[in-house]
Design an enzyme around this catalytic site. Structure first.
Site, PDB file in Angstrom:
ATOM      1  N   GLN A   1       0.822  -1.211   0.000  1.00  0.00           N
ATOM      2  CA  GLN A   1       0.000   0.000   0.000  1.00  0.00           C
ATOM      3  C   GLN A   1       0.859   1.265   0.000  1.00  0.00           C
ATOM      4  O   GLN A   1       1.790   1.395   0.801  1.00  0.00           O
ATOM      5  CB  GLN A   1      -0.952   0.065   1.189  1.00  0.00           C
TER       6      GLN A   1
ATOM      7  N   CYS B   1      -6.655   7.225   4.836  1.00  0.00           N
ATOM      8  CA  CYS B   1      -5.992   7.608   6.084  1.00  0.00           C
ATOM      9  C   CYS B   1      -6.473   8.991   6.522  1.00  0.00           C
ATOM     10  O   CYS B   1      -6.324   9.965   5.784  1.00  0.00           O
ATOM     11  CB  CYS B   1      -4.471   7.627   5.910  1.00  0.00           C
TER      12      CYS B   1
ATOM     13  N   ASN C   1     -14.362  -3.135   5.309  1.00  0.00           N
ATOM     14  CA  ASN C   1     -13.392  -2.922   6.372  1.00  0.00           C
ATOM     15  C   ASN C   1     -14.039  -2.132   7.496  1.00  0.00           C
ATOM     16  O   ASN C   1     -14.803  -1.218   7.254  1.00  0.00           O
ATOM     17  CB  ASN C   1     -12.179  -2.171   5.780  1.00  0.00           C
TER      18      ASN C   1
END
Length: 321
Positions: free
Chosen positions: A85, A114, A214
């Site tokens: 990633q 993020c 997720n």
């Protein structure tokens, strides 16, 4: 071992994409800063994890410095299937980084999720969900420049308050040739609020590429219930796996065997003490008392930790007799 785990992908022969064809819900270890490194990936792969992600690596630093490359990216031939990633904000950096790691991995993933301030202010991470054209360009660059047709280019996103924007982003990424999309079912502002599984379902229904869910996956039973709820092709766990690396094999809490496997892997790979210790703190949290944790957390050497484990829990040999 499920048949899926035996299918190691090797350059050019098979693709991670073939794993989605098998009809099983894929079980994936999330990218975790400091934690989803080689030693931990080696551990979860022993316990039914199908695909592992490296921690997020800043593509520009990775390309600029050999030191960054050596410290950020370590792998071995058993560490497959592996997705690297990257954080990037321009297409060429991402493509260059992808070309650098392609011989040692099965795909790259662009971090668009993020929420940390440093990442957002540098133009990385979750701010990319508001730049669909840039994301599209980045995916296309990787697709065009990595010469292995089986190499994947995926994205990991958070959701918008207005889900239409998220659907638009995913459809644009799909049109650029994205291999699959991981959706963390929270907005950039949300931290520990409940995951919006309805949003993940909406995204799954609006694209034809595989979608991974997720957020808040703690037990193997969650994998099945989230699949039922959303129709996703796989689930990705982070904190759930830190607390119990054997979660995907159906264990409710970290089994003793897994704890000793971690000791063996760490000793074999020369894992730095802090990392070795931190993982054990997570693994033991649910199975130990407050006074035990206090003692364990204060230990300061590998040998002290091994003695403590031996005295408190016994060795795996005791399990077998």
């Amino acid at each position: 071992i499920s048949p899926i785990n035996q299918m190691k992908t090797a350059n050019g022969n098979t693709s991670v994409m073939d794993m989605f064809e098998k009809g099983q819900v894929l079980k994936i270890c999330a990218p975790m800063v400091r934690y989803s490194k080689l030693a931990f990936r080696s551990l979860v792969r022993k316990y039914n994890c199908d695909i592992c992600f490296t921690p997020m690596i800043v593509a520009a630093d990775f390309l600029r410095s050999i030191k960054a490359r050596d410290s950020e990216f370590t792998t071995n031939e058993r560490d497959r299937p592996l997705i690297v990633q990257f954080a990037a904000h321009d297409a060429q950096s991402l493509a260059d980084a992808a070309c650098a790691v392609a011989p040692f991995s099965d795909g790259v993933d662009l971090n668009c999720g993020c929420p940390q301030r440093w990442a957002m202010s540098a133009g990385y991470g979750a701010c990319l969900i508001n730049k669909p054209e840039l994301v599209k360009d980045m995916v296309r660059h990787v697709r065009n420049q990595v010469d292995n047709p089986n190499y994947t280019a995926s994205i990991k996103i958070r959701i918008h308050k207005d889900l239409r924007q998220t659907v638009d982003l995913c459809q644009k990424a799909e049109s650029a040739g994205v291999s699959w999309i991981t959706v963390h079912g929270r907005t950039t502002e949300e931290r520990h609020q409940p995951v919006h599984y309805d949003a993940i379902k909406t995204i799954k229904d609006s694209v034809s590429v595989p979608v991974i869910a997720n957020g808040d996956i703690k037990y193997l039973r969650d994998v099945e219930s989230i699949h039922e709820l959303t129709g996703v092709d796989g689930v990705m766990a982070a904190r759930g796996l830190l607390a119990n690396p054997a979660m995907f094999a159906g264990y409710e809490d970290t089994p003793l065997q897994c704890i000793w496997d971690w000791v063996d892997i760490s000793v074999e790979q020369g894992t730095p003490f802090t990392c070795f210790h931190h993982h054990l703190i997570y693994m033991l949290e649910r199975v130990s008392s407050q006074p035990e944790r206090k003692v364990f957390n204060s230990l300061s050497s590998t040998s002290a930790v091994i003695d403590y484990l031996q005295n408190t829990y016994g060795s795996v040999h005791d399990l077998k007799t």
